[in-house]
Design a protein around this motif. Structure first.
Motif, mmCIF file in Angstrom:
data_model
loop_
_atom_site.group_PDB
_atom_site.id
_atom_site.type_symbol
_atom_site.label_atom_id
_atom_site.label_comp_id
_atom_site.label_asym_id
_atom_site.label_seq_id
_atom_site.Cartn_x
_atom_site.Cartn_y
_atom_site.Cartn_z
ATOM 1 N N TYR A 191 0.838 -1.203 0.000
ATOM 2 C CA TYR A 191 0.000 0.000 0.000
ATOM 3 C C TYR A 191 0.876 1.256 0.000
ATOM 4 O O TYR A 191 0.684 2.164 -0.812
ATOM 5 C CB TYR A 191 -0.949 0.007 1.208
ATOM 6 N N GLY B 18 -3.610 2.062 -2.685
ATOM 7 C CA GLY B 18 -2.570 3.075 -2.487
ATOM 8 C C GLY B 18 -2.547 4.083 -3.621
ATOM 9 O O GLY B 18 -2.437 5.301 -3.397
ATOM 10 N N TYR C 213 1.268 3.989 -2.899
ATOM 11 C CA TYR C 213 0.904 5.372 -2.578
ATOM 12 C C TYR C 213 2.032 6.313 -3.003
ATOM 13 O O TYR C 213 1.792 7.342 -3.637
ATOM 14 C CB TYR C 213 0.628 5.506 -1.074
#
Length: 325
Positions: free
Chosen positions: A156, A194, A160
Motif C-alpha cells: 500500500y 494506495g 501510494y
C-alpha cells in the motif's frame, strides 16, 4: 502444473516416509545426519544440515530474483542448495498446494512460500507447521497465520508513493487512469488502493481503474479500450507491474499519444529502467525481490541455529521510486 528447479535431490511424493521422521527444528534425525548434526548443548541444528524448500507463485524475471536471493543466501550461510518450485500460473492455487504437499514429503526444516491464493494453500501449510516445519511467507504477505515471519514490501505504502510521485509531475486539472492487477489478489488490491488514495490526496481525478490480471496482453487491451473511451482526457497511466506498463506504452505509442501521457510502472525490471532512460516511461517502483528470498533464509537460519525469531512479524524490504533523475 508447476515448474521445478530442483537444487538438491528431490524425491517423489511417494518416496518419503512422513509418518514419524519429519524433521522438526531442534530435532536430530540420526539416519540422515550421522555426523554432529546438532549442537549438543542447545539442541539447535547446524546450518549445513538445514533443508529449505521455496514455493514461488509464478515465474517471471521478478519472481526469479526471489529464488536467486534464496540460493545465494544458502551459499553464503553454508546451507545446502534449496528446492525451488515456480508455479506456472499465478491463478492456479491448486497446483501450488500440490507442490507444497510434495515439499512436505521431502521433510524440510523450513518452507518459504510466495502464495498465489493464501486461503487455498493455508490447509497444506497448516499441515507443514503441525509437523514442525517452519513456514516463512514472502512477497504476498499478511494473510497466513501459521508463519514464523513475513518478508516483503508494504504494498500500500509503495503504491501510494508511486502515485504521489507521478501526481507531482502532473498539472492541476490533469486526470489519470489505472490499469490494475488481479481482482481479489492481496498485493493487487493494496497497490490499487494506495494508487487511488494518493491520486485523491493530490487532487488528481482517476477516470477509471480496470483489472488486467497482471497480464501484459490484457493490459494492452484495457489500455486500447481506455484510449478509445477517454480520447485525450487523461494525462497519466498508473500500473502495478512493469510488464503491464510496457504493454500500455505500446498501445499509447500506436495511438500516437505517448508524448501526451506520463506512465508509471511498478517492479524495477531492467526493461523499465531502460524505458525511463529513453523517456517512454516516467517512473517505476524499484522493488527488492532478491531481498525477499535472501532475508527469508537468514531468518530461517537464525531460528534453526540460534532459536532466534525476528523481533517483528513483518520485515519490510523497502522500495525506491525510480525516475530519470
Amino acid at each position: 502444473s508447476f515448474m521445478t528447479v530442483s537444487l538438491f535431490g528431490c524425491g517423489s511424493k511417494g518416496g518419503a516416509d512422513t509418518a514419524d521422521t519429519a524433521d522438526t527444528p531442534g530435532s536430530e534425525n540420526a539416519e540422515e545426519d550421522p555426523g554432529n548434526a546438532t549442537d549438543s548443548e542447545s539442541g539447535t541444528k547446524a546450518s549445513s544440515d538445514i533443508k529449505i524448500c521455496y514455493s514461488i507463485k509464478g515465474k517471471n524475471a521478478w519472481l526469479e530474483e526471489q529464488g536467486r536471493g534464496c540460493i545465494e543466501a544458502c551459499e553464503k550461510l553454508g546451507i545446502p542448495a534449496p528446492t525451488i518450485v515456480y508455479n506456472e500460473d499465478q491463478a492456479d492455487a491448486a497446483s501450488q498446494s500440490q507442490s507444497i504437499e510434495d515439499m512436505i514429503a521431502l521433510e524440510p526444516d523450513a518452507i518459504i512460500v510466495d502464495p498465489t491464493q493464501a486461503e487455498v494453500i493455508a490447509t497444506v501449510l497448516n499441515k507443514a507447521a503441525d509437523q514442525g516445519i517452519i513456514v516463512v511467507e514472502t512477497d504476498t504477505v499478511g494473510q497466513l497465520d501459521m508463519v514464523s515471519a513475513s518478508v516483503g514490501l508494504d504494498e500500500y505504502n509503495a503504491a501510494y508513493e508511486q502515485a504521489k510521485t507521478m501526481c507531482g509531475a502532473l498539472n492541476e486539472g490533469d486526470k489519470a487512469v489505472i490499469v490494475a492487477g488481479t481482482q481479489g489478489d492481496n498485493n493487487a488490491e493494496n497497490r490499487l488502493k494506495g494508487q487511488q488514495d494518493a491520486c485523491k490526496d493530490a487532487g488528481i481525478e482517476v477516470l477509471d481503474a480496470q483489472y488486467a490480471d497482471f497480464s501484459a496482453d490484457k493490459a494492452g487491451s484495457v489500455m486500447e479500450d481506455m484510449i478509445t473511451r477517454f480520447d485525450g482526457e487523461f494525462q497519466a497511466v498508473i500500473t502495478p507491474s512493469d510488464d503491464m506498463t510496457l504493454a500500455c506504452i505500446n498501445a499509447l505509442r500506436q495511438a500516437g499519444i505517448l508524448d501526451q501521457v506520463k506512465v508509471a510502472g511498478y517492479g524495477g525490471f531492467q526493461i523499465a529502467v531502460d524505458a525511463i532512460k529513453e523517456g517512454s516511461m516516467y517512473m517505476t517502483v524499484g522493488m527488492k525481490p532478491y531481498q525477499c528470498g535472501y532475508q527469508s533464509v537468514e531468518i530461517i537460519n537464525d531460528i534453526i541455529t540460534k532459536d532466534e525469531y525476528p523481533k517483528e512479524d513483518f520485515i519490510d524490504v523497502g522500495a525506491e521510486m525510480v525516475t530519470a533523475e
